[in-house]
Structure formats: C-alpha cells, structure tokens
Design a protein around this motif. Structure first.
Motif, PDB file in Angstrom:
ATOM      1  N   ASP A 162      50.919  53.576  35.775  1.00  0.00           N
ATOM      2  CA  ASP A 162      51.901  52.737  35.084  1.00  0.00           C
ATOM      3  C   ASP A 162      51.156  51.703  34.237  1.00  0.00           C
ATOM      4  O   ASP A 162      50.429  50.862  34.756  1.00  0.00           O
ATOM      5  CB  ASP A 162      52.794  52.042  36.111  1.00  0.00           C
ATOM      6  N   ASP A 163      51.345  51.737  32.937  1.00  0.00           N
ATOM      7  CA  ASP A 163      50.627  50.843  32.022  1.00  0.00           C
ATOM      8  C   ASP A 163      50.960  49.370  32.244  1.00  0.00           C
ATOM      9  O   ASP A 163      50.193  48.484  31.849  1.00  0.00           O
ATOM     10  CB  ASP A 163      50.916  51.216  30.563  1.00  0.00           C
ATOM     11  N   SER A 164      52.103  49.094  32.841  1.00  0.00           N
ATOM     12  CA  SER A 164      52.472  47.703  33.069  1.00  0.00           C
ATOM     13  C   SER A 164      51.485  47.020  34.024  1.00  0.00           C
ATOM     14  O   SER A 164      51.387  45.794  34.040  1.00  0.00           O
ATOM     15  CB  SER A 164      53.888  47.605  33.641  1.00  0.00           C
ATOM     16  N   VAL A 165      50.751  47.805  34.803  1.00  0.00           N
ATOM     17  CA  VAL A 165      49.765  47.242  35.716  1.00  0.00           C
ATOM     18  C   VAL A 165      48.706  46.468  34.946  1.00  0.00           C
ATOM     19  O   VAL A 165      48.215  45.433  35.412  1.00  0.00           O
ATOM     20  CB  VAL A 165      49.102  48.361  36.563  1.00  0.00           C
ATOM     21  N   LEU A 166      48.352  46.938  33.764  1.00  0.00           N
ATOM     22  CA  LEU A 166      47.320  46.276  32.964  1.00  0.00           C
ATOM     23  C   LEU A 166      47.740  44.843  32.631  1.00  0.00           C
ATOM     24  O   LEU A 166      46.940  43.911  32.757  1.00  0.00           O
ATOM     25  CB  LEU A 166      47.053  47.060  31.678  1.00  0.00           C
ATOM     26  N   SER A 191      43.753  54.356  30.937  1.00  0.00           N
ATOM     27  CA  SER A 191      44.053  52.939  31.144  1.00  0.00           C
ATOM     28  C   SER A 191      42.776  52.108  31.182  1.00  0.00           C
ATOM     29  O   SER A 191      42.730  50.984  30.656  1.00  0.00           O
ATOM     30  CB  SER A 191      44.827  52.757  32.453  1.00  0.00           C
ATOM     31  N   ILE A 192      41.726  52.657  31.783  1.00  0.00           N
ATOM     32  CA  ILE A 192      40.437  51.955  31.820  1.00  0.00           C
ATOM     33  C   ILE A 192      39.902  51.782  30.404  1.00  0.00           C
ATOM     34  O   ILE A 192      39.362  50.727  30.047  1.00  0.00           O
ATOM     35  CB  ILE A 192      39.428  52.732  32.676  1.00  0.00           C
ATOM     36  N   GLU A 193      40.063  52.798  29.569  1.00  0.00           N
ATOM     37  CA  GLU A 193      39.597  52.710  28.190  1.00  0.00           C
ATOM     38  C   GLU A 193      40.375  51.646  27.420  1.00  0.00           C
ATOM     39  O   GLU A 193      39.816  50.950  26.559  1.00  0.00           O
ATOM     40  CB  GLU A 193      39.734  54.071  27.500  1.00  0.00           C
ATOM     41  N   LYS A 194      41.651  51.494  27.709  1.00  0.00           N
ATOM     42  CA  LYS A 194      42.446  50.448  27.062  1.00  0.00           C
ATOM     43  C   LYS A 194      41.901  49.066  27.404  1.00  0.00           C
ATOM     44  O   LYS A 194      41.817  48.181  26.542  1.00  0.00           O
ATOM     45  CB  LYS A 194      43.906  50.554  27.504  1.00  0.00           C
ATOM     46  N   LEU A 195      41.525  48.881  28.661  1.00  0.00           N
ATOM     47  CA  LEU A 195      40.961  47.600  29.075  1.00  0.00           C
ATOM     48  C   LEU A 195      39.643  47.334  28.364  1.00  0.00           C
ATOM     49  O   LEU A 195      39.356  46.207  27.946  1.00  0.00           O
ATOM     50  CB  LEU A 195      40.755  47.587  30.591  1.00  0.00           C
ATOM     51  N   ALA A 203      38.463  36.575  31.621  1.00  0.00           N
ATOM     52  CA  ALA A 203      37.160  36.670  32.281  1.00  0.00           C
ATOM     53  C   ALA A 203      37.225  37.334  33.654  1.00  0.00           C
ATOM     54  O   ALA A 203      36.379  38.181  33.964  1.00  0.00           O
ATOM     55  CB  ALA A 203      36.531  35.278  32.391  1.00  0.00           C
ATOM     56  N   PRO A 204      38.199  37.012  34.531  1.00  0.00           N
ATOM     57  CA  PRO A 204      38.243  37.663  35.844  1.00  0.00           C
ATOM     58  C   PRO A 204      38.377  39.179  35.758  1.00  0.00           C
ATOM     59  O   PRO A 204      37.763  39.907  36.538  1.00  0.00           O
ATOM     60  CB  PRO A 204      39.478  37.029  36.509  1.00  0.00           C
ATOM     61  N   VAL A 205      39.185  39.646  34.800  1.00  0.00           N
ATOM     62  CA  VAL A 205      39.356  41.092  34.636  1.00  0.00           C
ATOM     63  C   VAL A 205      38.065  41.706  34.107  1.00  0.00           C
ATOM     64  O   VAL A 205      37.632  42.782  34.556  1.00  0.00           O
ATOM     65  CB  VAL A 205      40.528  41.401  33.682  1.00  0.00           C
ATOM     66  N   LYS A 206      37.428  41.036  33.167  1.00  0.00           N
ATOM     67  CA  LYS A 206      36.172  41.534  32.609  1.00  0.00           C
ATOM     68  C   LYS A 206      35.097  41.615  33.696  1.00  0.00           C
ATOM     69  O   LYS A 206      34.361  42.604  33.794  1.00  0.00           O
ATOM     70  CB  LYS A 206      35.716  40.621  31.473  1.00  0.00           C
ATOM     71  N   LEU A 207      34.994  40.586  34.516  1.00  0.00           N
ATOM     72  CA  LEU A 207      34.023  40.579  35.609  1.00  0.00           C
ATOM     73  C   LEU A 207      34.297  41.721  36.583  1.00  0.00           C
ATOM     74  O   LEU A 207      33.361  42.395  37.044  1.00  0.00           O
ATOM     75  CB  LEU A 207      34.078  39.238  36.350  1.00  0.00           C
ATOM     76  N   SER A 208      35.570  41.908  36.916  1.00  0.00           N
ATOM     77  CA  SER A 208      35.950  42.980  37.836  1.00  0.00           C
ATOM     78  C   SER A 208      35.620  44.348  37.257  1.00  0.00           C
ATOM     79  O   SER A 208      35.136  45.242  37.962  1.00  0.00           O
ATOM     80  CB  SER A 208      37.446  42.899  38.150  1.00  0.00           C
ATOM     81  N   LEU A 209      35.882  44.513  35.968  1.00  0.00           N
ATOM     82  CA  LEU A 209      35.646  45.787  35.296  1.00  0.00           C
ATOM     83  C   LEU A 209      34.156  46.126  35.282  1.00  0.00           C
ATOM     84  O   LEU A 209      33.758  47.256  35.606  1.00  0.00           O
ATOM     85  CB  LEU A 209      36.193  45.714  33.872  1.00  0.00           C
ATOM     86  N   ILE A 210      33.327  45.159  34.931  1.00  0.00           N
ATOM     87  CA  ILE A 210      31.881  45.381  34.904  1.00  0.00           C
ATOM     88  C   ILE A 210      31.360  45.702  36.304  1.00  0.00           C
ATOM     89  O   ILE A 210      30.537  46.614  36.486  1.00  0.00           O
ATOM     90  CB  ILE A 210      31.162  44.154  34.314  1.00  0.00           C
ATOM     91  N   PRO A 223      27.284  51.613  28.107  1.00  0.00           N
ATOM     92  CA  PRO A 223      27.221  50.787  26.884  1.00  0.00           C
ATOM     93  C   PRO A 223      28.075  49.528  26.981  1.00  0.00           C
ATOM     94  O   PRO A 223      27.695  48.477  26.454  1.00  0.00           O
ATOM     95  CB  PRO A 223      27.740  51.738  25.792  1.00  0.00           C
ATOM     96  N   TYR A 224      29.213  49.631  27.636  1.00  0.00           N
ATOM     97  CA  TYR A 224      30.083  48.456  27.809  1.00  0.00           C
ATOM     98  C   TYR A 224      29.374  47.397  28.646  1.00  0.00           C
ATOM     99  O   TYR A 224      29.430  46.203  28.330  1.00  0.00           O
ATOM    100  CB  TYR A 224      31.383  48.889  28.486  1.00  0.00           C
TER     101      TYR A 224
END
Length: 344
Positions: A162-166, A191-195, A203-210, A223-224
């Motif tokens: 569900d995209d609303s999760v983003l 969905s990960i690619e959208k992020l 910043a919290p989402v970026k930190l979590s993603l990395i 590369p990200y």
C-alpha cells in the motif's frame, strides 16, 4: 440489627457462590471448546495440508460451528504458512483464508477486543489476505494510540504494498528506525525505489533506509549509500559509513580518505574499520597514526584494521613495541591477545 447483618452476609455468600459457579461453567466450556478444536485439528491436519498443497482435489469438510472452524483453520493455515513454497501454494492459501475468514476478521477489526484485533492483524499478514487491505487501512486511520496494534496495521499495509505507507512513515516522527526497517522489508521494490528518488525525505527515514540497505546487502542500493557519504548531516554520513562496513565493499578506496583525517571521531573510527575490512594497505601508515588517536574507539578500530592487513601481525607487533604513543602501544598489545581481533 443482627438480622440485617445476617441477611447481608447471606447475600454476599450467595453472590460468591453464583460467581464461582459461573467461572466454573465458563472454564469447563473453554476446556471443552479447546479439546474440540484440537480433536478436529488432528483429524483434518494431514488431508487438509495435502489439499492446500494441491495434492488432493477434494477439500476436507470443516465444522459447521464458526468458532471452532475459525480456530481450526487458523492452526492449519499457520502451520502451512510456515512451510509454504511457491506462488501457486501461496495463492491457494490466500484464497482459502479469504473464503472462510474474511467476514469474521472484518467483524473482529470492528468489534473485537484489543487482543483479538492484534492477533487478527497478524493472521491477515501471515495469510496474505489482500481482500482486507481496505479494511485494515480504515482501521489504521481510526487508531489513536501508537501501540502494537498501530504498528501491526502498518506492517500489514506494507506487506500488501500500500503506497500510503510511504506517506505515513514520512509524516510520523515517532516511528523508530528499527520499525521503519521492518516496514522496508515488507514493501515491494517499487516502493523502495520511490523512497530513494524522494529529494525531501525526512532524516529519520533516510537513516533507516541507508541502515536497511547495509543490513540486506543488495548491491543495487550501494550507489545510494555511497552518495550520502558527502551529505551535510553528520548522522547521515555516519550511517552510510556503517552501511559500507556491512557491505564490506566500496566502489573506490579514495572515498574514505578524507574520513580517516576527519575532525569527527566517529568518522575516523568507521573509516579505519572499513580500511581493515577491505584490507586497504594504502592506508596502513594512516592507521598506524590513528592507533595513537585521542579517542579509545578510534585507537581500537585502527589497531583492529592493522591486524586485518595481509602483514597484520607484523604491523601490530611494530605498533605494540615501537609506536611513539603509549596509548597506541597499549591498544596494539590488547589486540595481540584477542583471539580474532576482528569486528563483524
């Protein structure tokens, strides 16, 4: 007066007897119900698993009693879900769950107790019941407390893509990095690619993603991670360095050169650790210098990295016996006594 007291005492005694009888009857009913569930479960386990696996065409009959049928199905599907293999079997499980449990689970989400709702949300995810996606989303939006029910609702929606999760993850500042990574593991790749493409990611989402990329080790995300080595925020750079240590890879050794001389001790520490993991001998001299760093963690990482080099024992012996810095000599001696001297 005495008569009144006796009447009151008698009334309390009678009330206690009634309560005890009610509890006893309720307990006996519960025991009988559990025994019946277990009996039916054992009876249909083998034939029903064969049916779910596509080995039998005819579906074994299930009890007419809804409460018993639901409990038996939950036990059957949970056992099957833990050993499921292949998209066809997943689809068969999902269709079976949706046929028998959709209406019941929808009712639980609306009227059930907190414990019943949470258990139901877990079952909805386990059985991949996408037919209830809209119901789960409505339920999530109605929640006021950010407790396990709130988190499991998000997990379910993430598992269903569900995209609303983003937007929920980006807007809720109370969500921890650990929970965000739970959602990332469930989200589809799109969905990960959208992020990743979001230029205004909090910043919290970026930190979590990395951090998530480092844990999973998928090289398409490398590369990200490397791109954020030059991020303006220190915490983001540190998370990227930590992720690269988990990757045990970097596209160019030049990218960590500046970190070895950084004013930020955490950056010096991660850069030293990465140099050792990748056996970057070009930095042996710098690591020898960092063995005498003012920070304990940097000294440890530097000596540990020296030990991981091809000629690590020689370098560590030199540091232990001939380094100009007393702290460097002490740290090198400590690393010599460790069995591995390698952080994983």
């Amino acid at each position: 007066m005495i008569t009144v007291i006796l009447w009151i005492s008698g009334a309390f005694l009678l009330l206690q007897v009634i309560v005890l009888m009610y509890l006893s009857i309720s307990k006996q009913k519960g025991i009988h119900h559990d025994q019946e569930v277990l009996r039916v479960y054992q009876q249909v386990l083998s034939p029903y698993l064969s049916y779910l696996a596509g080995e039998a065409e005819q579906e074994p009959s299930l009890p007419a009693d809804e409460q018993i049928r639901v409990k038996v199905l939950e036990k059957l599907l949970s056992k099957y879900a833990s050993n499921i293999k292949g998209a066809e079997n997943e689809q068969r499980m999902r269709k079976t769950a949706e046929r028998y449990l959709t209406d019941y689970y929808r009712h639980i989400l609306q009227k059930g107790s907190w414990a019943e709702r949470v258990n139901t949300l877990f079952f909805i995810e386990d059985y991949q019941m996408k037919a209830l996606q809209a119901d789960v989303k409505t339920h999530y939006l109605s929640l006021k407390d950010k407790d396990e029910e709130y988190r499991q609702s998000l997990r379910v929606l993430a598992a269903f893509g569900d995209d609303s999760v983003l937007e929920m993850l980006k807007s809720d500042t109370s969500i921890s990095i650990g929970f965000m990574k739970e959602c990332f593991r469930r989200l589809p790749q799109a969905s990960i690619e959208k992020l990743k493409k979001d230029q205004e990611l909090p910043a919290p989402v970026k930190l979590s993603l990395i951090s998530y990329f480092g844990e999973t080790g998928y090289y398409e995300h490398l590369p990200y991670v490397e791109f954020h080595l030059t991020h303006e925020e220190k915490e983001v750079r540190l998370k990227a360095l930590a992720a690269l240590c988990q990757y045990r890879y970097i596209s160019s050794a030049d990218k960590i050169s500046a970190f070895l001389n950084s004013e930020v001790w955490e950056e010096r520490m991660y850069a030293a650790r990465l140099s050792g993991l990748l056996q970057l001998t070009r930095y042996s001299t710098t690591l020898m210098k960092l063995a005498g760093d003012s920070n304990w963690w940097v000294r440890f990482a530097a000596c540990e990295a020296l030990k991981q080099m091809p000629d690590g024992e020689i370098l560590l012996t030199f540091a232990a016996e001939g380094h100009e810095d007393l702290y460097a000599r002490d740290m090198a001696k400590q690393l010599q006594t460790l069995r591995t001297g390698v952080s994983r």
